[in-house]
Enzyme design. Structure first.
Site, PDB file in Angstrom:
ATOM      1  N   GLN A  52      49.772  38.622   9.410  1.00 39.11           N
ATOM      2  CA  GLN A  52      48.559  38.833  10.194  1.00 39.11           C
ATOM      3  C   GLN A  52      48.690  40.085  11.060  1.00 39.11           C
ATOM      4  O   GLN A  52      49.545  40.146  11.934  1.00 39.11           O
ATOM      5  CB  GLN A  52      48.322  37.610  11.081  1.00 39.11           C
ATOM      6  CG  GLN A  52      47.185  37.739  12.077  1.00 39.11           C
ATOM      7  CD  GLN A  52      47.073  36.511  12.954  1.00 39.11           C
ATOM      8  OE1 GLN A  52      46.759  35.428  12.483  1.00 39.11           O
ATOM      9  NE2 GLN A  52      47.352  36.668  14.232  1.00 39.11           N
ATOM     10  N   GLY A  53      47.852  41.087  10.809  1.00 38.42           N
ATOM     11  CA  GLY A  53      47.869  42.322  11.586  1.00 38.42           C
ATOM     12  C   GLY A  53      46.758  42.353  12.614  1.00 38.42           C
ATOM     13  O   GLY A  53      45.718  43.007  12.387  1.00 38.42           O
ATOM     14  N   SER A  61      47.516  41.932  16.630  1.00 36.11           N
ATOM     15  CA  SER A  61      47.972  42.495  17.907  1.00 36.11           C
ATOM     16  C   SER A  61      48.387  43.960  17.772  1.00 36.11           C
ATOM     17  O   SER A  61      48.892  44.391  16.741  1.00 36.11           O
ATOM     18  CB  SER A  61      49.155  41.686  18.447  1.00 36.11           C
ATOM     19  OG  SER A  61      48.770  40.375  18.759  1.00 36.11           O
ATOM     20  N   SER A 100      54.466  38.723  12.768  1.00 31.19           N
ATOM     21  CA  SER A 100      55.506  37.782  12.332  1.00 31.19           C
ATOM     22  C   SER A 100      55.806  37.946  10.849  1.00 31.19           C
ATOM     23  O   SER A 100      54.903  37.858  10.005  1.00 31.19           O
ATOM     24  CB  SER A 100      55.071  36.340  12.615  1.00 31.19           C
ATOM     25  OG  SER A 100      54.904  36.123  13.994  1.00 31.19           O
ATOM     26  N   GLU A 144      43.990  26.498  13.019  1.00 27.06           N
ATOM     27  CA  GLU A 144      45.339  26.245  13.497  1.00 27.06           C
ATOM     28  C   GLU A 144      45.794  24.874  13.021  1.00 27.06           C
ATOM     29  O   GLU A 144      45.006  23.958  12.865  1.00 27.06           O
ATOM     30  CB  GLU A 144      45.381  26.314  15.022  1.00 27.06           C
ATOM     31  CG  GLU A 144      45.133  27.711  15.583  1.00 27.06           C
ATOM     32  CD  GLU A 144      46.272  28.678  15.352  1.00 27.06           C
ATOM     33  OE1 GLU A 144      47.345  28.242  14.890  1.00 27.06           O
ATOM     34  OE2 GLU A 144      46.075  29.881  15.608  1.00 27.06           O
ATOM     35  N   GLU A 196      47.752  31.687  29.804  1.00 21.42           N
ATOM     36  CA  GLU A 196      46.553  32.030  30.572  1.00 21.42           C
ATOM     37  C   GLU A 196      45.306  31.984  29.696  1.00 21.42           C
ATOM     38  O   GLU A 196      44.249  31.461  30.099  1.00 21.42           O
ATOM     39  CB  GLU A 196      46.707  33.419  31.200  1.00 21.42           C
ATOM     40  CG  GLU A 196      47.766  33.522  32.281  1.00 21.42           C
ATOM     41  CD  GLU A 196      49.178  33.664  31.736  1.00 21.42           C
ATOM     42  OE1 GLU A 196      50.133  33.642  32.520  1.00 21.42           O
ATOM     43  OE2 GLU A 196      49.334  33.784  30.491  1.00 21.42           O
TER      44      GLU A 196
END
Length: 409
Positions: free
Chosen positions: A146-147, A149, A181, A265, A394
């Protein structure tokens, strides 16, 4: 709530247990010192995307044989339709399958491609994209990363700056992704790029692309973490030409595709079983002769262990609640954030409890001659990332507050 299996679910659970006993390759054993992954859903000692390309032929052959066995049953992507290589299992059957594999301490296969990208393509992908990408995932032949961030764009993902400019029937991509990851082991990447730099609000100018990991102009550099392992990487795009046919959804509407992906998820059962087994192992060791030599089990520590046991049961019930909503056709919302937040903080509390039992011996990093092979020392390091891995605490609290409690932003 009654979480007891129905007769049909109990029969399926026994079917899974028999399958694992009969089909898991005998030579595919856990590697004590392998720590490429930080994901709490992973089985200790295994990392299937890494194992499938291992230089050790026994490990590589074992990983691939296990993938073939699962693929024959459609159990790599068990909830997918059979036409794409799945088994069409219900949410509860998929939950049971994952739970029993974790209890048997055998790895799942094809992680993020099976449980994030695949379901996203089923919703937003074209017929050609589904036919091209889903069957190789379901056969264990293609892995994905997964690209999303970027440096400066993690929790504030809408601020991403990787740019894609359309040139006829291709996009030309330039930019950088980070903390991807296992990206160094992936065959394909699904990437968020900015196609309209002037869009307001910013998330409206983002597009979702599928990119080959070895495409010209893609450079992947592993990142070493504080344990000395490399579970993630940074990826650079320098004039990478991506066919427009690899765009998922509409141009400038990739944010909504990405939110669909993040909605898939897992219920969190993998982490629950992993923590449960770790705590049971700690208690057994403290009661053993070897444990008496190293560890201390005073009244305060016993109370702490009891609290961790209770919290693990809470996490299990959160996972069952989430999957029970899916089983009735509801879409989990803030529940995924509750699971993520509670599980991440529990990971850190559990690690501290285990380390506390060994006092100064918990400073031993080398596994040989350390109590419990330094398991808890390593877990303390693993757990550091838990409260920002997959979304910071957060962010999770904000989601719970606004979506779950309807509080103002």
């Amino acid at each position: 709530m009654n979480w007891d299996d129905t007769p049909q679910q109990a029969a399926f659970r026994e079917e899974v247990r028999a399958f694992v006993r009969e089909k898991f390759p005998a030579g595919y054993k856990p590697a004590r010192d392998e720590e490429q992954s930080l994901e709490p859903e992973d089985v200790a000692g295994y990392n299937w995307p890494v194992d499938r390309v291992s230089e050790d032929p026994v490990r590589r052959d074992g990983a691939r044989a296990w993938a073939r066995a699962l693929a024959e049953r459609g159990w790599i992507a068990p909830h997918w339709p059979s036409e794409f290589g799945g088994a069409g299992l219900s949410p509860m059957e998929e939950f049971i399958l994952h739970e029993e594999m974790m209890r048997a301490r055998v790895p799942t296969v094809n992680g993020i491609g099976a449980f994030l990208l695949g379901p996203t393509l089923l919703v937003h992908g074209t017929d050609e994209q589904k036919a091209t990408h889903l069957p190789p995932i379901a056969r264990g032949e293609a892995t994905w990363a997964q690209g999303f961030s970027e440096p400066g764009s993690g929790s504030d993902l809408a601020s991403l700056r990787t740019r894609a400019v359309r040139d006829g029937d291709v996009y030309v991509v330039d930019g950088q992704k980070v903390w991807t990851s296992l990206g160094q082991y992936a065959d394909w990447l699904f990437v968020l790029v900015r196609t309209d730099p002037d869009a307001e609000p910013r998330h409206r100018g983002i597009t979702f692309l599928l990119v080959e990991a070895d495409a010209p102009g893609v450079t992947i550099r592993p990142i070493t973490d504080l344990r000395g392992a490399a579970p993630f990487c940074e990826i650079f795009f320098d004039g990478v030409r991506v066919p427009v046919a690899n765009r998922v959804g509409e141009e400038n509407r990739g944010w909504y595709v990405a939110m669909t992906a993040l909605g898939f998820e897992r219920a969190g059962i993998g982490a629950t079983i992993k923590y449960e087994q770790a705590l049971a192992g700690l208690v057994a060791y403290l009661r053993s002769r070897d444990g008496a030599r190293f560890a201390r089990a005073d009244a305060d520590l016993r109370r702490e262990i009891a609290r961790r046991h209770t919290e693990i049961r809470v996490l299990y019930n959160l996972a069952r609640y989430t999957v029970s909503r899916q089983a009735t056709g509801e879409e989990p919302g803030y529940e995924a954030s509750v699971n993520q937040l509670f599980g991440a903080e529990l990971h850190q509390r559990l690690a501290r409890t285990g380390a506390r039992a060994f006092g100064r011996y918990a400073d031993l990093w080398e596994r040989d001659d350390a109590p419990m092979n330094a398991y808890w020392t390593h877990m303390v390091r693993d757990s550091v990332a838990s409260t920002f891995l997959g979304g910071t605490t957060e962010i999770q609290r904000n989601v719970i507050a606004t979506r779950g409690l309807n509080l103002p932003r």
